[in-house]
Write a protein that holds these residues in place. Sequence first.
Motif, PDB file in Angstrom:
ATOM      1  N   ALA A   1      12.447   0.253   7.917  1.00  8.73           N
ATOM      2  CA  ALA A   1      13.254   0.856   6.866  1.00  8.73           C
ATOM      3  C   ALA A   1      13.992   2.063   7.426  1.00  8.73           C
ATOM      4  O   ALA A   1      15.065   2.431   6.960  1.00  8.73           O
ATOM      5  CB  ALA A   1      12.371   1.270   5.693  1.00  8.73           C
TER       6      ALA A   1
ATOM      7  N   ASN B   1       6.636  -3.574   8.192  1.00  8.80           N
ATOM      8  CA  ASN B   1       7.509  -2.397   8.292  1.00  8.80           C
ATOM      9  C   ASN B   1       7.066  -1.438   9.396  1.00  8.80           C
ATOM     10  O   ASN B   1       5.989  -1.577   9.962  1.00  8.80           O
ATOM     11  CB  ASN B   1       7.522  -1.688   6.932  1.00  8.80           C
TER      12      ASN B   1
ATOM     13  N   LYS C   1       7.536   1.129   0.748  1.00  6.82           N
ATOM     14  CA  LYS C   1       8.185   0.379  -0.334  1.00  6.82           C
ATOM     15  C   LYS C   1       9.498   1.038  -0.754  1.00  6.82           C
ATOM     16  O   LYS C   1      10.539   0.391  -0.817  1.00  6.82           O
ATOM     17  CB  LYS C   1       7.265   0.298  -1.570  1.00  6.82           C
ATOM     18  N   THR C   2       9.406   2.351  -1.036  1.00  8.23           N
ATOM     19  CA  THR C   2      10.593   3.076  -1.496  1.00  8.23           C
ATOM     20  C   THR C   2      11.665   3.079  -0.415  1.00  8.23           C
ATOM     21  O   THR C   2      12.849   2.877  -0.685  1.00  8.23           O
ATOM     22  CB  THR C   2      10.212   4.519  -1.865  1.00  8.23           C
ATOM     23  N   SER C   3      11.233   3.282   0.836  1.00  8.71           N
ATOM     24  CA  SER C   3      12.195   3.312   1.950  1.00  8.71           C
ATOM     25  C   SER C   3      12.895   1.972   2.107  1.00  8.71           C
ATOM     26  O   SER C   3      14.097   1.916   2.389  1.00  8.71           O
ATOM     27  CB  SER C   3      11.482   3.662   3.253  1.00  8.71           C
TER      28      SER C   3
ATOM     29  N   HIS D   1       0.831  -1.204   0.000  1.00  8.69           N
ATOM     30  CA  HIS D   1       0.000   0.000   0.000  1.00  8.69           C
ATOM     31  C   HIS D   1       0.874   1.266   0.000  1.00  8.69           C
ATOM     32  O   HIS D   1       1.979   1.253   0.518  1.00  8.69           O
ATOM     33  CB  HIS D   1      -0.895  -0.010   1.237  1.00  8.69           C
TER      34      HIS D   1
HETATM   35  P1  GDP Z   1       5.835   3.964  -0.321  1.00  7.58           P
HETATM   36  O1  GDP Z   1       4.750   4.888  -0.752  1.00  7.58           O
HETATM   37  O2  GDP Z   1       5.303   2.620   0.042  1.00  7.58           O
HETATM   38  O3  GDP Z   1       6.999   3.891  -1.241  1.00  7.58           O
HETATM   39  O4  GDP Z   1       6.356   4.561   1.089  1.00  7.58           O
HETATM   40  P2  GDP Z   1       7.634   5.436   1.426  1.00  7.58           P
HETATM   41  O5  GDP Z   1       8.856   4.600   1.400  1.00  7.58           O
HETATM   42  O6  GDP Z   1       7.620   6.644   0.581  1.00  7.58           O
HETATM   43  O7  GDP Z   1       7.347   5.805   2.930  1.00  7.58           O
HETATM   44  C1  GDP Z   1       6.213   6.537   3.329  1.00  7.58           C
HETATM   45  C2  GDP Z   1       6.502   7.267   4.601  1.00  7.58           C
HETATM   46  O8  GDP Z   1       6.707   6.364   5.663  1.00  7.58           O
HETATM   47  C3  GDP Z   1       7.729   8.154   4.530  1.00  7.58           C
HETATM   48  O9  GDP Z   1       7.481   9.344   5.211  1.00  7.58           O
HETATM   49  C4  GDP Z   1       8.793   7.339   5.214  1.00  7.58           C
HETATM   50  O10 GDP Z   1       9.769   8.143   5.836  1.00  7.58           O
HETATM   51  C5  GDP Z   1       7.973   6.600   6.267  1.00  7.58           C
HETATM   52  N1  GDP Z   1       8.577   5.311   6.620  1.00  7.58           N
HETATM   53  C6  GDP Z   1       8.956   4.332   5.768  1.00  7.58           C
HETATM   54  N2  GDP Z   1       9.466   3.307   6.465  1.00  7.58           N
HETATM   55  C7  GDP Z   1       9.410   3.642   7.774  1.00  7.58           C
HETATM   56  C8  GDP Z   1       9.797   2.976   8.974  1.00  7.58           C
HETATM   57  O11 GDP Z   1      10.300   1.862   8.999  1.00  7.58           O
HETATM   58  N3  GDP Z   1       9.564   3.634  10.140  1.00  7.58           N
HETATM   59  C9  GDP Z   1       8.990   4.870  10.185  1.00  7.58           C
HETATM   60  N4  GDP Z   1       8.802   5.427  11.356  1.00  7.58           N
HETATM   61  N5  GDP Z   1       8.634   5.521   9.073  1.00  7.58           N
HETATM   62  C10 GDP Z   1       8.843   4.915   7.875  1.00  7.58           C
END
Ligand code: GDP
Length: 478
Positions: free
Chosen positions: A223, A186, A92-94, A87
């Motif tokens: 992540a 995650n 995912k990107t992180s 979702h």
């Molecule tokens: P995507 O849309 O699935 O690619 O999600 P992103 O990787 O862009 O992450 C969405 C948000 O969640 C960002 O603000 C990230 O910094 C945050 N985020 C991702 N992984 C983690 C995690 O392991 N811990 C926390 N606290 N925030 C995270």
Amino acid sequence: DEITVGELASRLKQTASNVIKKLMGLGVMASVSEVVDYDTAALVAEEFGAKVEHEVHVTIEERLFEDVADDPGVLEERPPVVVVMGHVDHGKTSILDAIRKTRVTAGEAGGITQAIGAYQVEAGGKAITFLDTPGHEAFTSMRARGADLTDIAVLVVAADDGIMPQTIESINHAKAAGTTIIVAINKMDKPQANPEQVKEQLTKYELVPEEWGGDTICVPVSALTGQGIPDLLENINLLAEVKELRANPNRRAKGAVVEARLDKGQGPVATILVQNGTLKKGDCIIAGTAVGRVRVMRNDKGEPIETAGPSTPVEITGLTEVPAAGDLFEAVADERLARELADQRAAKQKEEQWGSYQKVTLDNLFSQIEEGERKELPIVVKADVQGSAEAVKQSLEKISNDEVRVKVIHAGVGGISKSDVMLAAASGAIIIGFNVRPDPVAKAEAAQAEVELRMYRVIYDAINDVTDAMKGMLAPKI
Ligand code: GDP
């Protein structure tokens, strides 16, 4: 399966009049230049003591491609190809970033620089290939073109949010592809993290965690802190071992295009994944309607390399045109034949795209819909990069409603050319350019053929205009 009387006679080493006489005996009146069917020809041949066999048609594909099954004895282990799904905002990107960073600790010279849309990391002495396009839409649009690239899907579920609509979509897309799912729970660093609830929810989708007696591996990760990432990689390797992923490095390469773009200096540049065999610099490859010799080949760190074995992502130059993501590629021995096949494919594509439609503009679209004259709005999309072309295409097609279907008949990379205009003219399509412009010839051609050209910088504006036009609410041009 038919043959002219003359040809039949010459194959039977008989005079045409002899053959015609025999045919008359069978009640068939035919002149030298007329054709007879297979059964008739077989009867005549029999009378002359000969035997007729069906001609075996050998297609260009059969002549061009090395279609031998690999002997199990020559197969070697290959790295798994992994995609990350889940979702939006679940990380995912992180996670892809966090995994990429493990290359630094692994002492890789290139560090975290990454040049192409896929990368490899090493875990426990074994390589893992990640496709760097998160999300199930890219995954499925590639599959729709015939490319089944991935062995394992990492399903990312935020521990503080649980299963959401796109999580379910991802599960379904992965299942439809027969891809094994491994779950990364995650955001474990968050105080509200509730992994048990995630597992509970997963069971509703036939993903029963191992610790609950099922066979779905769930790995808690963050992540953000990097916690659990090595564990995730280790488990991917374990899964890969169970799946016994093998390939034959000692044959000509085949695989698929992951992404492609037009570079001003280098021409068409494609990121491809070798699935079987080994690709060498200088090899001739065909990908969709693009052909060419691999001029420069770079690995995921942007370093030039000479060969690429199974599961290796590389970026190549040397193709005649920009292939589409998901196009299958294959290295071939006969470049001339490859070009012939590419031409054949291009001609077929054109034939499928060309139809006769009435001229349309966004301004007259609504009245045509109202008068029942139009059920379809064909659009040609040209964009500066493959990703945008694909995104504009998908967004536009989603606007379709009960009355009219928006159909992108062509989505390509590069400026608007004369051939785009010709295609649009022949199909009654409009052209939408995204961060590109028409060249002068195309512009003149469009004016003459009355093809509407619309240029946009923002996808949203294009979507809005088409949506409004369908409702008859397009603001008049100033
Ligand atoms: P995507 O849309 O699935 O690619 O999600 P992103 O990787 O862009 O992450 C969405 C948000 O969640 C960002 O603000 C990230 O910094 C945050 N985020 C991702 N992984 C983690 C995690 O392991 N811990 C926390 N606290 N925030 C995270």
